[in-house]
Write an enzyme that holds these catalytic residues in place. Structure first.
Site, short mmCIF file in Angstrom:
data_model
loop_
_atom_site.label_atom_id
_atom_site.label_comp_id
_atom_site.label_asym_id
_atom_site.label_seq_id
_atom_site.Cartn_x
_atom_site.Cartn_y
_atom_site.Cartn_z
N GLN A 5 0.96 -1.16 -0.17
CA GLN A 5 -0.40 -0.24 0.34
C GLN A 5 0.90 1.02 0.19
O GLN A 5 1.44 1.47 1.38
CB GLN A 5 -0.42 0.06 1.02
CG GLN A 5 -1.79 1.03 1.32
CD GLN A 5 -2.55 1.29 3.07
OE1 GLN A 5 -2.95 0.38 2.79
NE2 GLN A 5 -2.18 2.83 3.30
N GLU A 43 -8.95 -0.57 8.22
CA GLU A 43 -7.68 -0.34 8.52
C GLU A 43 -7.49 0.02 10.10
O GLU A 43 -6.82 -0.92 10.76
CB GLU A 43 -6.05 0.19 8.34
CG GLU A 43 -4.88 -0.40 8.77
CD GLU A 43 -3.80 0.56 7.81
OE1 GLU A 43 -2.71 -0.05 7.87
OE2 GLU A 43 -4.74 1.61 7.02
#
Length: 360
Positions: free
Chosen positions: A119, A238
């Site tokens: 990411q 997240e």
């Protein structure tokens, strides 16, 4: 709510326990070995039917209720096995924002572990203030040219692909000029610089420099300027401890500490904190089963998870000091929890501004 397993859940748990018993001799013996073999572990879990339990069947998941991920996390912790690779935020991001064509192209390999992902969000000057990122994507024919610098990029050195945020328009408010791309990491113009962590792990994080790397325009997720919406989906997921996996591992640690010398005040407090987290996440799970999703409330979850992990870390230090390298590594790693996924200060600002309606 009745937290006992249904007949189907109990059968799934039993199959998983039996599989983990067979796999136990192959578990990584050190944290460093775990990071080095995470891809192998991911593929093993998926092949056995224990990874991607809640994700769509068309992409390689099982389409089971969220409680099945909880069972997996609990049993992995109980067996002393490595945790599930953390990919849910990427799957959720692509599932909500990518075209059907991109989903069909990329989600199967992401879920079954045959393609490794990282990411590319944080930068040296844009961590908590993500909207200030300076990495650029400039259109050149039917491709974008990427230039910039990312940091704290998990698994970047082994990743095949990167979900990358880059600025495509400098003439609009900073949140609106960001776009998201799926970037091939095996190409010229990408330099890897691994970062050694304080707990000794040298293959979890890295810096990535993009110098003329290229990505097809068709690999943009959504439209130009849609990157911020995707980013908020990703970091929101997240920040939520959406399963009991964290609580199970923290509980395993405090129970291990309790079998040693007399309990310290730090251990007593950590034990209480772990149970608070467990009950909070059970409530979140119940809400998920009722179809309730969360937005800024994920910041509350993130703060609670940070406090608990750091309480467990302090208990480790109080009970064992630096005598056990693995346990001491648990303490050292806990210090990063108040930074990763958005700092605690940022979470408090989100809570104040978006939940409490206060001016920040």
């Amino acid at each position: 709510m009745d937290f006992r397993d249904s007949t189907d859940e109990a059968a799934f748990r039993g199959r998983l326990r039996a599989w983990l018993t067979e796999q136990a001799p192959n578990f990584p013996k050190t944290t460093e070995e775990y990071w080095a073999r995470q891809g192998e572990w991911h593929q093993s879990l998926h092949a056995a039917g224990f990874f991607g339990a809640t994700w769509p069947k068309e992409f390689g998941g099982l389409e089971l209720p969220p409680v099945y991920d909880v069972i997996v996390d609990e049993e992995l912790a109980r067996a002393g096995a490595p945790p599930r690779p953390s990919l849910g935020y990427l799957v959720t991001g692509l599932g909500r924002h990518a075209s059907k064509e991109l989903q069909q192209r990329f989600l199967p390999g992401m879920i079954d572990g045959t393609q490794r992902w990282c990411q590319g969000f944080s930068e040296p000057g844009a961590g908590s203030d993500l909207a200030s990122l300076t990495t650029t994507a400039t259109l050149d024919g039917d491709e974008y040219v990427i230039n910039g610098h990312k940091i704290w990029t998990s698994y970047s050195d082994v990743a095949d692909w990167c979900l990358l945020l880059a600025r495509t328009d400098k003439n609009v408010p900073k949140h609106k000029g960001i776009s998201a791309f799926l970037v091939d990491m095996h190409q010229p113009g990408i330099e890897q610089r691994p970062l050694k962590m304080i707990n000794g792990v040298s293959n979890e994080f890295g810096q990535v420099l993009f110098d003329g790397a290229r990505v097809p325009a068709t690999h943009m997720v959504g439209k130009p300027g849609d990157g911020w919406a995707l980013a908020m989906t990703v970091v929101g997921h997240e920040r939520e401890p959406s399963t009991l996996g964290y609580a199970a591992r923290y509980e395993k640690t405090v129970n291990q500490l309790a079998r040693g010398s007399a309990a310290s005040d730090e251990l007593a407090w950590a034990t209480v904190q772990v149970q608070v987290l467990r009950q909070h996440v059970r409530r979140r799970l119940s809400e998920q089963l009722d179809g309730i999703s969360h937005g800024p409330e994920g910041s509350i979850d993130k703060l609670l998870m940070t406090w608990v992990e750091q309480s467990v870390g302090h208990a480790v230090l109080a009970q064992t000091g630096t005598t056990d390298p693995d346990l001491f590594g648990t303490y050292l790693y806990s210090r990063s929890q108040s930074v990763m996924g958005g700092t605690s200060q940022i979470q408090k600002n989100i809570i104040a501004g978006r939940i409490l309606g206060m001016a920040v």
